[in-house]
Motif scaffolding. Structure first.
Motif, mmCIF file in Angstrom:
data_model
loop_
_atom_site.group_PDB
_atom_site.id
_atom_site.type_symbol
_atom_site.label_atom_id
_atom_site.label_comp_id
_atom_site.label_asym_id
_atom_site.label_seq_id
_atom_site.Cartn_x
_atom_site.Cartn_y
_atom_site.Cartn_z
ATOM 1 N N ALA A 157 0.768 -1.161 -0.082
ATOM 2 C CA ALA A 157 0.064 0.054 -0.074
ATOM 3 C C ALA A 157 0.806 1.154 0.035
ATOM 4 O O ALA A 157 0.495 2.374 0.071
ATOM 5 N N GLY A 158 2.285 1.031 -0.136
ATOM 6 C CA GLY A 158 2.900 2.415 0.028
ATOM 7 C C GLY A 158 3.415 2.965 1.151
ATOM 8 O O GLY A 158 3.772 4.286 1.209
ATOM 9 N N ILE A 159 3.382 2.325 2.338
ATOM 10 C CA ILE A 159 3.656 2.969 3.523
ATOM 11 C C ILE A 159 4.784 1.982 4.147
ATOM 12 O O ILE A 159 4.825 0.882 3.823
ATOM 13 N N ARG A 160 5.469 2.584 5.235
ATOM 14 C CA ARG A 160 6.300 1.771 6.013
ATOM 15 C C ARG A 160 5.533 0.973 7.035
ATOM 16 O O ARG A 160 4.757 1.675 7.837
ATOM 17 N N ALA A 161 5.923 -0.207 7.400
ATOM 18 C CA ALA A 161 5.298 -0.786 8.260
ATOM 19 C C ALA A 161 6.273 -1.922 8.851
ATOM 20 O O ALA A 161 7.144 -2.496 8.154
ATOM 21 N N GLU A 162 5.634 -2.460 9.922
ATOM 22 C CA GLU A 162 6.632 -3.740 10.823
ATOM 23 C C GLU A 162 5.689 -4.398 11.359
ATOM 24 O O GLU A 162 4.589 -4.116 11.575
ATOM 25 N N ASN A 163 6.086 -5.883 11.602
ATOM 26 C CA ASN A 163 5.318 -6.761 12.399
ATOM 27 C C ASN A 163 6.129 -6.995 13.769
ATOM 28 O O ASN A 163 7.409 -7.570 13.614
ATOM 29 N N LEU A 164 5.473 -6.918 14.879
ATOM 30 C CA LEU A 164 6.160 -7.316 15.993
ATOM 31 C C LEU A 164 6.640 -8.680 16.015
ATOM 32 O O LEU A 164 7.513 -8.965 17.060
ATOM 33 N N GLY A 165 6.018 -9.672 15.356
ATOM 34 C CA GLY A 165 6.315 -10.974 15.565
ATOM 35 C C GLY A 165 6.033 -11.521 16.779
ATOM 36 O O GLY A 165 6.612 -12.513 17.195
ATOM 37 N N LEU A 166 4.948 -11.408 17.339
ATOM 38 C CA LEU A 166 4.668 -11.873 18.770
ATOM 39 C C LEU A 166 3.491 -12.661 18.465
ATOM 40 O O LEU A 166 2.218 -12.215 18.027
ATOM 41 N N ASP A 167 3.346 -14.256 18.818
ATOM 42 C CA ASP A 167 2.432 -15.166 18.654
ATOM 43 C C ASP A 167 1.381 -15.150 19.937
ATOM 44 O O ASP A 167 1.763 -15.507 21.025
ATOM 45 N N THR A 168 0.199 -14.838 19.749
ATOM 46 C CA THR A 168 -0.604 -14.885 20.762
ATOM 47 C C THR A 168 -0.810 -16.256 21.398
ATOM 48 O O THR A 168 -1.444 -16.433 22.703
ATOM 49 N N TYR A 169 -0.920 -17.322 20.473
ATOM 50 C CA TYR A 169 -1.588 -18.796 20.809
ATOM 51 C C TYR A 169 -0.571 -19.153 21.941
ATOM 52 O O TYR A 169 -1.288 -19.614 22.951
ATOM 53 N N PRO A 170 0.619 -19.143 21.998
ATOM 54 C CA PRO A 170 1.249 -20.238 22.805
ATOM 55 C C PRO A 170 1.741 -19.423 24.061
ATOM 56 O O PRO A 170 2.010 -19.766 25.214
ATOM 57 N N ASP A 171 1.312 -17.920 24.134
ATOM 58 C CA ASP A 171 1.838 -17.172 25.014
ATOM 59 C C ASP A 171 0.667 -16.699 26.153
ATOM 60 O O ASP A 171 0.254 -15.649 26.150
ATOM 61 N N THR A 172 0.649 -17.726 27.037
ATOM 62 C CA THR A 172 -0.662 -17.824 27.905
ATOM 63 C C THR A 172 -0.687 -16.579 28.754
ATOM 64 O O THR A 172 -1.705 -16.081 29.629
ATOM 65 N N GLY A 173 0.605 -16.390 29.108
ATOM 66 C CA GLY A 173 0.820 -15.374 30.312
ATOM 67 C C GLY A 173 0.534 -13.731 29.939
ATOM 68 O O GLY A 173 0.214 -12.786 30.509
ATOM 69 N N ARG A 174 0.846 -13.520 28.445
ATOM 70 C CA ARG A 174 0.580 -12.099 28.067
ATOM 71 C C ARG A 174 -0.645 -12.089 27.143
ATOM 72 O O ARG A 174 -1.073 -10.727 27.182
ATOM 73 N N PHE A 175 -1.136 -13.092 26.550
ATOM 74 C CA PHE A 175 -2.035 -12.890 25.599
ATOM 75 C C PHE A 175 -3.341 -13.492 25.744
ATOM 76 O O PHE A 175 -3.167 -14.759 25.799
ATOM 77 N N PHE A 176 -4.623 -13.178 25.193
ATOM 78 C CA PHE A 176 -5.638 -14.082 25.247
ATOM 79 C C PHE A 176 -5.698 -14.608 23.731
ATOM 80 O O PHE A 176 -5.129 -13.820 22.814
ATOM 81 N N SER A 177 -6.069 -15.653 23.670
ATOM 82 C CA SER A 177 -6.358 -16.286 22.230
ATOM 83 C C SER A 177 -7.511 -17.116 22.184
ATOM 84 O O SER A 177 -7.987 -18.111 22.826
ATOM 85 N N TYR A 178 -8.290 -16.732 21.045
ATOM 86 C CA TYR A 178 -9.650 -17.348 20.852
ATOM 87 C C TYR A 178 -9.301 -18.871 20.503
ATOM 88 O O TYR A 178 -9.975 -19.642 20.767
ATOM 89 N N ARG A 179 -8.192 -19.253 19.529
ATOM 90 C CA ARG A 179 -7.990 -20.368 19.181
ATOM 91 C C ARG A 179 -7.668 -21.141 20.163
ATOM 92 O O ARG A 179 -8.005 -22.314 20.228
#
Length: 264
Positions: free
Chosen positions: A220-242
């Motif tokens: 889309a012509g913008i600068r972008a990054e991905n934090l690369g943090l997976d919600t699924y295995p990280d039970t301590g930090r993230f909720f995960s629907y799956r």
């Protein structure tokens, strides 16, 4: 207004370096709230079966982190669409059905909820315009990120000045999909095959949604990054629907990612 020191949201290096002190953002984790049980502890999902007063208190804490009252936290009724709304100083708490928000109003906190889907925060620090989008596979597929950029441009943003970051979301190694899912993507664009890898389950595949989302931001012509943090295995930090589904739990919480233009 003092913010709760228990809240320690993750920040995007790209957004932080680009925006300085003119725009504040945070990818909040599940930590630092008052909810209990399955929702421990910073569940902000009004659509969950959590105690409503706890959800509202959690939302108040998020708003306070930005130095704002709860009434200045703008969210939408997320429906996995490509639709984006523009909010301004007249915002009065309404939650239209959409999956993206943009604003040029200082002090208005834009928030999107997620529990595996991709939260994207956008900023044009030069023109002081921000956006937030909830990009699950449907949103990414149908263009919620591109529509958020277009809505920012309509407010006066410049494409060359927009930066964006994809926050914590389910990664390819955790996202198994069936053959019909793969076929839907390949019928749209055969080149999408590179976002799928073999699964241990016959006929299934692992889907790299973050890679697709990030590529579409860049195209889309913008600068972008991905934090690369997976919600699924990280039970301590993230909720995960799956994860909740695989554990046969009755419900799940939602974390929030938010951004705001600082007030002069």
């Amino acid at each position: 207004m003092m913010h709760d020191p228990a809240l320690t949201p993750i920040e995007s290096p790209l957004l932080k370096a680009s925006c300085g002190n003119t725009i504040r953002h945070g990818y909040f984790t599940r930590q630092g709230g008052v909810s209990g049980g399955l929702y421990a502890s910073l569940n902000v999902g009004l659509g969950s079966n959590d105690v409503r007063r706890d959800v509202l208190e959690n939302r108040r804490r998020v708003a306070a982190w930005f130095g704002q009252p709860l009434e200045r936290l703008a969210t939408v009724n997320q429906v996995h669409s490509p639709d984006v709304v523009t909010v301004d100083e007249t915002y009065a708490g309404e939650r239209p059905s959409a999956d993206g928000l943009v604003t040029k109003t200082p002090g208005l906190v834009l928030g999107v909820l997620a529990a595996d889907c991709g939260p994207i925060l956008f900023a044009d620090p030069k023109n002081r315009i921000v956006g937030a989008a909830h990009a699950g596979w449907k949103g990414a597929f149908y263009g919620v990120a591109e529509n958020t950029i277009e809505a920012m441009l309509a407010l006066g943003a410049e494409r060359s000045e927009i930066v964006a970051c994809l926050g914590p979301s389910i990664a390819g190694k955790s996202y198994e999909v069936g053959p019909e899912f793969v076929d839907r993507f390949l019928s749209e664009n055969p080149d999408y095959r590179r976002f799928f890898s073999p699964s241990a389950k016959p006929g299934h595949a692992m889907f790299d949604l973050p890679a697709l989302t990030t590529e579409r931001l860049l195209k889309a012509g913008i600068r972008a990054e991905n934090l690369g943090l997976d919600t699924y295995p990280d039970t301590g930090r993230f909720f995960s629907y799956r994860r909740t589904t695989h554990l046969a739990e009755p419900d799940y919480g939602r974390q929030i990612s938010a951004i705001a233009i600082t007030e002069d």
